[in-house]
Write a protein that holds these residues in place. Structure first.
Motif, PDB file in Angstrom:
ATOM      1  N   ALA A  85       0.837  -1.211   0.000  1.00 39.31           N
ATOM      2  CA  ALA A  85       0.000   0.000   0.000  1.00 39.31           C
ATOM      3  C   ALA A  85       0.872   1.261   0.000  1.00 39.31           C
ATOM      4  CB  ALA A  85      -0.929  -0.003   1.206  1.00 39.31           C
ATOM      5  N   THR A  86       1.994   1.214   0.689  1.00 41.74           N
ATOM      6  CA  THR A  86       2.892   2.375   0.753  1.00 41.74           C
ATOM      7  C   THR A  86       3.496   2.654  -0.619  1.00 41.74           C
ATOM      8  OG1 THR A  86       3.403   1.831   3.047  1.00 41.74           O
ATOM      9  CG2 THR A  86       4.935   3.313   1.930  1.00 41.74           C
TER      10      THR A  86
ATOM     11  N   ASP B  62       0.728   3.962  -2.941  1.00 35.66           N
ATOM     12  CA  ASP B  62       0.420   5.346  -2.555  1.00 35.66           C
ATOM     13  C   ASP B  62       1.375   6.302  -3.275  1.00 35.66           C
ATOM     14  OD1 ASP B  62      -0.619   7.499  -1.108  1.00 35.66           O
ATOM     15  OD2 ASP B  62       0.828   7.258   0.504  1.00 35.66           O
ATOM     16  N   GLU B  63       2.671   5.999  -3.176  1.00 41.37           N
ATOM     17  CA  GLU B  63       3.688   6.875  -3.781  1.00 41.37           C
ATOM     18  C   GLU B  63       3.649   6.784  -5.314  1.00 41.37           C
ATOM     19  OE1 GLU B  63       5.364   9.202  -2.452  1.00 41.37           O
ATOM     20  OE2 GLU B  63       6.749   9.642  -4.093  1.00 41.37           O
TER      21      GLU B  63
ATOM     22  N   GLU C 124       0.861   8.970  -6.537  1.00 35.37           N
ATOM     23  CA  GLU C 124       1.249  10.383  -6.356  1.00 35.37           C
ATOM     24  C   GLU C 124       2.169  10.830  -7.499  1.00 35.37           C
ATOM     25  OE1 GLU C 124       0.090  12.562  -4.201  1.00 35.37           O
ATOM     26  OE2 GLU C 124      -1.164  11.029  -3.273  1.00 35.37           O
TER      27      GLU C 124
ATOM     28  N   LYS D 106      -8.210   9.751  -6.237  1.00 34.38           N
ATOM     29  CA  LYS D 106      -7.011   8.896  -6.286  1.00 34.38           C
ATOM     30  C   LYS D 106      -6.963   7.885  -5.143  1.00 34.38           C
ATOM     31  CE  LYS D 106      -4.023  12.435  -4.291  1.00 34.38           C
ATOM     32  NZ  LYS D 106      -2.931  13.338  -4.510  1.00 34.38           N
ATOM     33  N   ALA D 107      -7.647   8.181  -4.034  1.00 30.04           N
ATOM     34  CA  ALA D 107      -7.670   7.214  -2.918  1.00 30.04           C
ATOM     35  C   ALA D 107      -8.327   5.907  -3.369  1.00 30.04           C
ATOM     36  CB  ALA D 107      -8.419   7.797  -1.728  1.00 30.04           C
TER      37      ALA D 107
ATOM     38  N   LYS E 274      -5.846   3.987  -5.526  1.00 31.18           N
ATOM     39  CA  LYS E 274      -4.805   3.415  -4.652  1.00 31.18           C
ATOM     40  C   LYS E 274      -5.330   2.160  -3.950  1.00 31.18           C
ATOM     41  CE  LYS E 274      -2.511   7.798  -3.581  1.00 31.18           C
ATOM     42  NZ  LYS E 274      -2.241   8.815  -2.546  1.00 31.18           N
TER      43      LYS E 274
ATOM     44  N   THR F 227      -3.874  -1.513  -4.834  1.00 31.77           N
ATOM     45  CA  THR F 227      -3.254  -2.249  -3.722  1.00 31.77           C
ATOM     46  C   THR F 227      -3.866  -3.646  -3.617  1.00 31.77           C
ATOM     47  OG1 THR F 227      -2.796  -0.228  -2.475  1.00 31.77           O
ATOM     48  CG2 THR F 227      -2.859  -2.274  -1.218  1.00 31.77           C
TER      49      THR F 227
END
Ligand code: HEM
Length: 160
Positions: free
Chosen positions: A50-51, A54-55, A58, A81-82, A85, A89
């Motif tokens: 997930a990290t 996320d990036e 972005e 965008k959430a 993501k 994920t």
């Protein structure tokens, strides 16, 4: 009495040894039974994946090459965008052997109106590769990830 203490000492030493062995074996990406850990486990599971996602989103959302495509630029502002993501994920977790389940649309449906070209696909791969390097993901795991993503290209790239 002495025998009891010696037995207890021996048990503690054995326990410590097995803990150390399990850590050594895990560090190599293998399980105690010799089987290789899943890609999901080697990447660090859902929190690590997930990290990275996320990036990734972005970086992609402010990418000039991708945003030069009006359809991508429009979707960037219209789609939260959430949500992307979350879905990406779940998809990567599932594809790498994790327990999460992807409930989103097919790659063909979700990218059909975006007119994504080969050059834009290459840019996405470049950004993703750079990100994996920044996160110090080993080469072997990077190769395995790209091998999973590669086959989706036929459904995602619809322009020249
Ligand atoms: C140049 C490459 C790509 C671009 C520009 C791109 C862009 C987008 C955009 C704008 C959306 C939102 C579409 C919408 O909801 O209307 C989306 C959704 C999505 N993309 Fe991509 N994408 C690319 C490659 C990929 C790849 C390689 C994967 C995974 C293998 C992927 C997985 C997803 C997923 C899971 C969704 C959410 C689908 C849903 O909500 O049902 N994308 N993408």
């Amino acid at each position: 009495m002495k025998t009891k203490i010696r037995t207890r000492y021996l048990m503690s030493a054995l326990l410590l040894f097995s803990v150390v062995m399990v850590s050594v074996v895990s560090a190599e990406g293998d399980k105690a039974d010799g089987a290789e850990a899943s890609l999901y486990e080697r990447l660090g599971g859902v929190y690590s994946i997930a990290t990275v996602v996320d990036e990734l989103i972005e970086r992609l959302e402010v990418n000039d090459v991708l945003n030069a495509n009006p359809a991508i630029d429009k979707a960037r502002t219209a789609v939260p965008k959430a949500g992307i993501k979350f879905r990406l994920t779940a998809m990567i977790c599932q594809a790498t052997g994790g327990p999460e389940v992807y409930h989103g649309r097919s790659m063909k449906d979700s990218h059909a109106r975006l007119n994504i070209s080969n050059a834009e696909w290459d840019e996405m791969e470049r950004v993703f590769g750079q990100l994996l390097n920044d996160f110090k993901v080993p080469e072997k795991e990077q190769r395995e990830l790209f091998a999973l993503i590669g086959p989706t290209k036929a459904d995602i790239v619809t322009a020249d």
